[in-house]
Structure formats: C-alpha cells, structure tokens
Design a protein around this motif. Structure first.
Motif, PDB file in Angstrom:
ATOM      1  N   GLN A   1       0.853  -1.187   0.000  1.00  0.00           N
ATOM      2  CA  GLN A   1       0.000   0.000   0.000  1.00  0.00           C
ATOM      3  C   GLN A   1       0.884   1.230   0.000  1.00  0.00           C
ATOM      4  N   PRO A   2       0.582   2.220  -0.844  1.00  0.00           N
ATOM      5  CA  PRO A   2       1.402   3.440  -0.853  1.00  0.00           C
ATOM      6  C   PRO A   2       1.394   4.117   0.519  1.00  0.00           C
ATOM      7  N   LEU A   3       2.526   4.677   0.866  1.00  0.00           N
ATOM      8  CA  LEU A   3       2.642   5.409   2.123  1.00  0.00           C
ATOM      9  C   LEU A   3       2.212   6.852   1.910  1.00  0.00           C
ATOM     10  N   VAL A   4       1.838   7.500   2.972  1.00  0.00           N
ATOM     11  CA  VAL A   4       1.402   8.896   2.904  1.00  0.00           C
ATOM     12  C   VAL A   4       2.213   9.710   3.906  1.00  0.00           C
TER      13      VAL A   4
ATOM     14  N   GLN B   1      -2.549   4.919  17.529  1.00  0.00           N
ATOM     15  CA  GLN B   1      -2.822   3.779  16.666  1.00  0.00           C
ATOM     16  C   GLN B   1      -1.861   3.687  15.481  1.00  0.00           C
ATOM     17  N   THR B   2      -1.404   4.820  14.979  1.00  0.00           N
ATOM     18  CA  THR B   2      -0.581   4.804  13.762  1.00  0.00           C
ATOM     19  C   THR B   2       0.912   4.854  14.023  1.00  0.00           C
ATOM     20  N   ARG B   3       1.316   5.082  15.256  1.00  0.00           N
ATOM     21  CA  ARG B   3       2.745   5.200  15.572  1.00  0.00           C
ATOM     22  C   ARG B   3       3.442   3.858  15.380  1.00  0.00           C
TER      23      ARG B   3
ATOM     24  N   ILE C   1       1.384   4.730   7.241  1.00  0.00           N
ATOM     25  CA  ILE C   1       0.279   4.053   6.568  1.00  0.00           C
ATOM     26  C   ILE C   1      -0.950   4.935   6.680  1.00  0.00           C
ATOM     27  N   ASP C   2      -1.720   5.000   5.612  1.00  0.00           N
ATOM     28  CA  ASP C   2      -2.945   5.791   5.604  1.00  0.00           C
ATOM     29  C   ASP C   2      -3.846   5.350   6.758  1.00  0.00           C
TER      30      ASP C   2
END
Length: 102
Positions: A40-43, A51-53, A73-74
């Motif tokens: 998946q492309p990174l953003v 949650q995203t760390r 990650i998105d």
C-alpha cells in the motif's frame, strides 16, 4: 527477524539525528492491483497518533516527530490481522541543511 526490524529505533542515537539519518520499518498491507501485488502506498503524516505510531517511534521524543517529514500508513487502512498479507517497507530519511553565504 521482521519484529526485530519493526522495533529498531527510528533515531538510533543523537549523532544520527544530528547527521540527519533516520531509518524505520513499517508493516504495510499488500494490495492487489490487477495481476500485481504491491505494498500500500505510504502517505506523509503530520504526526503519529497512538494507533498509527510505528514501533520504531514508540520511545522517540514527540518533538522530533513533530519536526520531521514522516511517512506512514494511511489511517483509513483496516487493521492488520494475523492472516493479512503484508510486507516490510524501509523508510530512510536523509536530512540536509542548506547553508547560504553572502
């Protein structure tokens, strides 16, 4: 070995930070695009939340995270499960200072 890479600190030392060397790994879901399987492309993210760390940033100073261009990650990505397909993506940042003289 994947867990070891995911837990490796993004900023290994203060010297690496001063030299602008930052590397971390992300567990990235695989998406199917026709006959291809791609990560998946990174953003770019302004900051990581709880949650995203990524694991590599768990012990890092929040001020460092706030000043760097971060890839992640998105947030709309579904949570990975044990049977999800994923790849490890290495993110390497090399920061340079531009000095001008008059």
């Amino acid at each position: 070995e994947a867990d070891k890479l995911l837990k490796k600190k993004a900023v290994a030392s203060i010297e690496d930070l001063f030299h602008g060397r930052i590397t971390y790994y992300l567990k990235t879901p695989v998406i199917v695009d026709g006959s291809k399987e791609l990560p998946q492309p990174l953003v770019f993210v302004s900051e990581f939340n709880r949650q995203t760390r990524p694991l590599a940033w768990k012990q890092a100073d929040l001020k460092i995270q706030a000043t760097l261009p971060l890839l992640g990650i998105d947030e709309t990505t579904e949570e990975l499960t044990d049977d999800s397909r994923y790849v490890l993506v290495r993110v390497s940042l090399t920061l340079r200072q531009n000095f001008t003289t008059q």
